[in-house]
Design a protein around this motif. Structure first.
Motif, short mmCIF file in Angstrom:
data_model
loop_
_atom_site.label_atom_id
_atom_site.label_comp_id
_atom_site.label_asym_id
_atom_site.label_seq_id
_atom_site.Cartn_x
_atom_site.Cartn_y
_atom_site.Cartn_z
N MET A 35 1.41 -6.60 -11.48
CA MET A 35 0.64 -5.53 -11.38
C MET A 35 1.24 -4.24 -10.66
O MET A 35 0.98 -3.09 -11.10
N ALA A 36 2.22 -4.52 -9.88
CA ALA A 36 3.06 -3.31 -9.44
C ALA A 36 3.75 -2.62 -10.63
O ALA A 36 3.80 -1.63 -10.52
N VAL A 37 4.23 -3.43 -11.34
CA VAL A 37 5.01 -2.81 -12.43
C VAL A 37 4.27 -2.16 -13.42
O VAL A 37 4.40 -1.19 -13.98
N ALA A 38 2.80 -2.84 -13.79
CA ALA A 38 1.93 -2.12 -14.62
C ALA A 38 1.44 -0.86 -13.88
O ALA A 38 1.25 0.33 -14.88
N TYR A 41 4.21 1.91 -14.30
CA TYR A 41 4.13 2.32 -15.70
C TYR A 41 2.73 3.34 -15.89
O TYR A 41 3.03 4.14 -16.45
N SER A 42 1.70 2.95 -15.19
CA SER A 42 0.66 3.90 -15.24
C SER A 42 0.79 5.45 -14.77
O SER A 42 0.56 6.20 -15.09
N ALA A 43 1.58 5.21 -13.57
CA ALA A 43 2.06 6.46 -12.94
C ALA A 43 2.93 7.23 -13.64
O ALA A 43 2.99 8.39 -13.65
N ILE A 44 4.05 6.52 -14.27
CA ILE A 44 4.92 7.11 -14.89
C ILE A 44 4.44 7.96 -16.38
O ILE A 44 4.90 9.23 -16.33
N ILE A 45 3.55 7.20 -16.98
CA ILE A 45 2.86 7.84 -18.10
C ILE A 45 1.95 8.87 -18.01
O ILE A 45 1.31 9.63 -18.92
N TYR A 54 -5.48 -4.26 -14.94
CA TYR A 54 -4.70 -4.70 -13.86
C TYR A 54 -4.83 -6.48 -13.58
O TYR A 54 -3.84 -7.33 -13.58
N VAL A 55 -5.93 -6.72 -13.70
CA VAL A 55 -6.59 -8.16 -13.63
C VAL A 55 -6.07 -9.09 -14.69
O VAL A 55 -5.50 -10.11 -14.59
N ILE A 56 -6.26 -8.66 -15.84
CA ILE A 56 -5.78 -9.19 -17.25
C ILE A 56 -4.22 -9.39 -17.19
O ILE A 56 -3.84 -10.58 -17.47
N PHE A 116 -2.16 3.72 -3.96
CA PHE A 116 -1.24 4.43 -4.76
C PHE A 116 -2.15 4.86 -5.96
O PHE A 116 -1.96 4.37 -6.98
N PRO A 117 -3.16 5.67 -5.66
CA PRO A 117 -3.90 6.33 -6.78
C PRO A 117 -3.13 7.26 -7.83
O PRO A 117 -2.29 7.76 -7.55
N VAL A 118 -3.48 6.78 -9.19
CA VAL A 118 -2.87 7.60 -10.26
C VAL A 118 -4.22 8.56 -10.64
O VAL A 118 -5.22 8.33 -10.73
#
Length: 125
Positions: A35-38, A41-45, A54-56, A116-118
């Protein structure tokens, strides 16, 4: 494999409590890391992911141990007994992941999204 795991569940005694503890703790560690990696990634893009994403992803990361281990073990060490990996992965980890893990992953994802909101991220309860 499920029937085989069920038949060998009593074999977990051979591995002892540290083995069972790992079978329950590892999916949480893998899922949280995933989830942290996802989220990174979400923040980067710059594209927010929904809670369900995230749950899946967490379920898939937590499931990696019981999907891959028995097959890899059979290939890497054909003479080794599949008893403990099958009993731990399918009998213990899978059961935990489905019954307790998913609600835990939902709460971890909520905390991650809140901390950590995106931009524009949707946190649906």
């Amino acid at each position: 494999m499920g029937i085989t795991a069920c038949q060998r569940l009593r074999d977990l005694k051979m591995g002892g409590w540290p083995f069972v503890a790992f079978a329950i703790i590892a999916p949480n560690v893998f899922a949280t890391f995933g989830m942290a990696v996802a989220h990174a990634y979400s923040a980067i893009i710059g594209e927010p992911f929904a809670l369900g994403t995230y749950v899946i992803f967490a379920v898939l990361c937590g499931a990696a141990s019981y999907i891959a281990v028995p097959a890899i073990q059979r290939l890497a060490i054909p003479e080794a007994s599949p008893t403990l990996p099958l009993a731990a992965s399918l009998g213990c980890t899978f059961s935990y992941n489905v019954t307790i893990g998913i609600p835990v992953y939902i709460e971890i994802a909520k905390l991650l999204m809140k901390a950590f909101p995106v931009g524009g991220e949707v946190l649906s309860s």
